[in-house]
Design a protein around this motif. Structure first.
Motif, PDB file in Angstrom:
ATOM      1  N   ILE A  16       0.737  -1.120  -0.030  1.00 42.78           N
ATOM      2  CA  ILE A  16      -0.058  -0.031   0.015  1.00 42.78           C
ATOM      3  C   ILE A  16       0.751   1.108  -0.013  1.00 42.78           C
ATOM      4  N   ARG A  40      -4.426  -6.077  -0.733  1.00 45.36           N
ATOM      5  CA  ARG A  40      -3.577  -5.919  -1.740  1.00 45.36           C
ATOM      6  C   ARG A  40      -2.507  -6.906  -1.942  1.00 45.36           C
ATOM      7  N   THR A  49      -9.465   0.332  -1.304  1.00 43.85           N
ATOM      8  CA  THR A  49      -8.224  -0.450  -1.625  1.00 43.85           C
ATOM      9  C   THR A  49      -8.479  -0.942  -3.039  1.00 43.85           C
ATOM     10  N   ASP A  71      -3.396  -5.564  -8.828  1.00 40.63           N
ATOM     11  CA  ASP A  71      -2.039  -4.719  -9.303  1.00 40.63           C
ATOM     12  C   ASP A  71      -2.252  -4.039 -10.537  1.00 40.63           C
ATOM     13  N   SER A 100      -2.431   2.027  -4.755  1.00 42.15           N
ATOM     14  CA  SER A 100      -3.262   1.167  -3.831  1.00 42.15           C
ATOM     15  C   SER A 100      -4.640   1.749  -3.600  1.00 42.15           C
TER      16      SER A 100
END
Length: 627
Positions: A14, A65, A236, A240, A245
């Motif tokens: 992040i 993430r 969030t 990718d 992020s």
């Protein structure tokens, strides 16, 4: 998707948000002021709820993430990172402070084993609930009481990744393939948990009781953490494909407008709650803590979007400095103030030879800042960066560091001795427990034989005294001074519980004509509460309000409240406990609030003065309290 290079995060990571350090700094400063200078910041306890929302947000953003990058989550590595971040500093404070408590002795060394073990295994909050400890009014300082919030966070770190993965796996089994859509499942689960936690706090909160149960409970205080969880799941990026992020999903103009309007409003409202919201107000537990959590989420969102004045303010270096060291600062500050109160005030609070509370607070701030800096540099940071093996290898390679293991072993041995020698109860607690057990027997004793009586005072059987632990400590003297009196006193009692006792006694006809109310140690009466009590008593009873004494919050404001109330109501009389005991601080226990064997008769004298005025129907306008 294209992104601002400044907002690009490494795959599976992040983006760094320096404003969140500033928010941590404000939160920890609020908690310190609340504990060191309580009356200056009544709502400073909300700093803990700010930490909860931040923890829920950051941990969940990392989980999202990692899942987006790897398609899975390594629970082992997640928990290892949490252990490296938390255990070294938390265990260091536990061992050092336990050893110091054993050396100093006194009330700080009372009941150490359950405190230590509960904190070490991150169940401190449930230990305190099981032992009925009060966060807001306790007779003996618990040097690890503040570990309750760390326990809730650690329980969250264990459970939430499992729930998060469970929700994701369920979504996948049902054919949901889009990562963004999959995130809706843990978001829905977190929302349900948060609503259930809020409802549990509202339902279980009883204004007649101390609120510590709902405050300490993981079940009743989890909504702050899941507020941060839901925010993270909304903002969030779960893949990718988004280099940032926290990508902006709305028009930049709207983001900018919100940053300059709603974000400052949320920040100002949160600060206002920290300044003004009392820890004993019913609103606090009937939605107030949840409102603070929502406002914190709004502030975090403004930091994420980096628009408007709030992110700029939160990046101010002093705020960030405190925020970076907030964990160590939080761990050290409470034991420091407990030790200093015990050692620097050589006797009761208010004694001329003792250091005043504000002086202890200033010294505690300085000591806490030094200890937190040392802890941050030499404990937190090395373990976070190099891990346990790296730190141990470094100690083995550096000969100049050889004294460190020796010091650690010595402190551990001293802590073990302190745990073995720790008394279960303080002197004051044992005294109050003994008096409480004999209270019913004293109240049920047959009326005393008629004898010479003070014509200026009502007969003992016409007097009912209802109060808190200060009255309980004075009960033997009240029984001796007013034979036949009924005393109903308990520890940690507020006016609200006293009103319930009055109702019960009115119903069974046991309430005397003269009613002595001794409260204020655990908070002043709520707005309109004294009027309600007087309406309960009606014209057939005369009320005597004991003016409480004690320098710590909230007693001074409670003392002034009863003085002002009596001056505005001719049928209310005052027992000048505050002014009478202020000349004899040696007649109090070391907490500076509860009377010892010599102080009990002084309390009885103060009650006698109030009863004399009540029987004569003449108020003493000279009663005051110089706190």
């Amino acid at each position: 998707l294209p992104a601002d290079p400044r907002h690009t995060a490494k795959p599976g990571r992040i983006r760094r948000l320096p404003g969140l350090d500033g928010l941590r700094g404000i939160a920890v400063a609020a908690v310190l002021i609340y504990h060191f200078f309580g009356s200056a910041l009544p709502g400073g306890f909300l700093g803990v709820d700010v930490f909860f929302v931040l923890s829920g947000f950051l941990i969940t953003a990392l989980l999202v993430r990692e899942y987006g990058h790897n398609g899975r989550i390594s629970l082992k590595k997640f928990w290892q990172r949490r252990a490296r971040r938390i255990l070294p500093a938390a265990a260091t404070v536990l061992v050092v402070c336990t050893a110091v408590a054993g050396i100093l002795g006194g009330d700080a060394a009372v009941n150490l084993p359950p405190q230590f073990l509960g904190s070490l295994f991150f169940v401190n909050n449930w230990v305190q609930i099981s032992e009925a400890h009060s966060y807001f009014a306790d007779t003996t300082p618990q040097i690890f009481m503040h570990y309750w919030s760390l326990a809730i966070e650690e329980q969250f770190y264990v459970l939430w990744p499992l729930l998060f993965l469970g929700a994701i796996l369920l979504a996948r089994r049902l054919g949901v393939r889009s990562p963004a859509t999959q995130m809706r499942w843990p978001a829905a689960l977190a929302t349900v948990i948060g609503i259930a936690s809020l409802i549990a706090m509202i339902v279980l909160f009883n204004p007649d009781d101390d609120p510590s149960r709902v405050y300490f409970g993981t079940d009743t205080h989890a909504f702050g953490l899941v507020t941060g969880v839901v925010l993270a799941l909304i903002v969030t990026a779960p893949s990718d494909l988004w280099p940032d992020s926290f990508p902006v999903m709305v028009r930049p103009r709207i983001t900018k407008m919100l940053g300059w309007t709603l974000a400052p409003v949320a920040f100002i409202a949160l600060v206002a709650m920290i300044i003004f919201l009392p820890d004993t107000a019913p609103f606090t537990y009937r939605g107030g803590l949840f409102v603070a959590s929502l406002l914190t989420a709004g502030v975090i969102l403004s930091v994420v979007r980096e628009r408007g004045p709030v992110p700029v303010l939160l990046q101010w270096r002093p705020f960030r400095y405190l925020g970076e060291r907030s964990f160590s600062l939080y761990l050290w500050h409470w034991p420091v103030v407990v030790f200093l109160l015990q050692e620097l005030q050589d006797g009761p609070k208010g004694q001329e030879t003792g250091v005043p509370d504000w002086g202890v607070g200033l010294i505690a701030v300085a000591v806490s800042l030094v200890l937190s800096e040392l802890s941050y540099r030499y404990v937190e940071t090395p373990f976070r960066r190099r891990g346990y093996r790296g730190v141990l290898d470094g100690l083995g390679e550096a000969k100049r560091m050889l004294p460190v293991p020796a010091a650690a072993l010595t402190l551990t041995l001293l802590a073990g001795v302190a745990l073995g020698d720790s008394p279960e109860h303080s002197e004051l607690e044992e005294q109050l427990s003994s008096i409480s057990k004999s209270q019913d027997m004293q109240n049920q004793a047959p009326p005393p034989a008629a004898g010479a009586a003070d014509p200026g005072l009502p007969a003992g059987q016409d007097i009912t005294a209802i109060g808190d632990s200060v009255m309980l400590a004075s009960a033997p003297s009240l029984y001796q001074r007013f034979p036949g009196i009924t005393v109903d006193a308990e520890t940690s009692r507020h006016y609200t519980a006293g009103a319930g006792v009055i109702d019960t006694m009115l119903a069974d006809g046991s309430l005397g004509e003269y009613v002595v109310l001794g409260f204020g140690t655990n908070g002043q009466a709520f707005d309109g509460q004294l009027d309600q009590i007087m309406a309960q008593l009606g014209p057939d009873h005369k009320a005597v309000l004991v003016v409480p004494y004690g320098h710590q919050d909230p007693i001074p404001t409670a003392a002034q409240q009863v003085i002002d109330y009596a001056h505005a109501h001719r049928n209310v009389y005052l027992a000048p406990w505050c002014s009478m005991i202020s000349d004899h601080p040696e007649d109090l226990y070391d907490d500076g609030v509860h009377p010892n064997d010599e102080g009990g008769p002084v309390y009885a004298d103060a009650v006698a003065a109030g009863l004399r005025a009540a029987k004569a129907g003449t108020q003493d306008a000279a009663v005051s309290c110089a706190l």
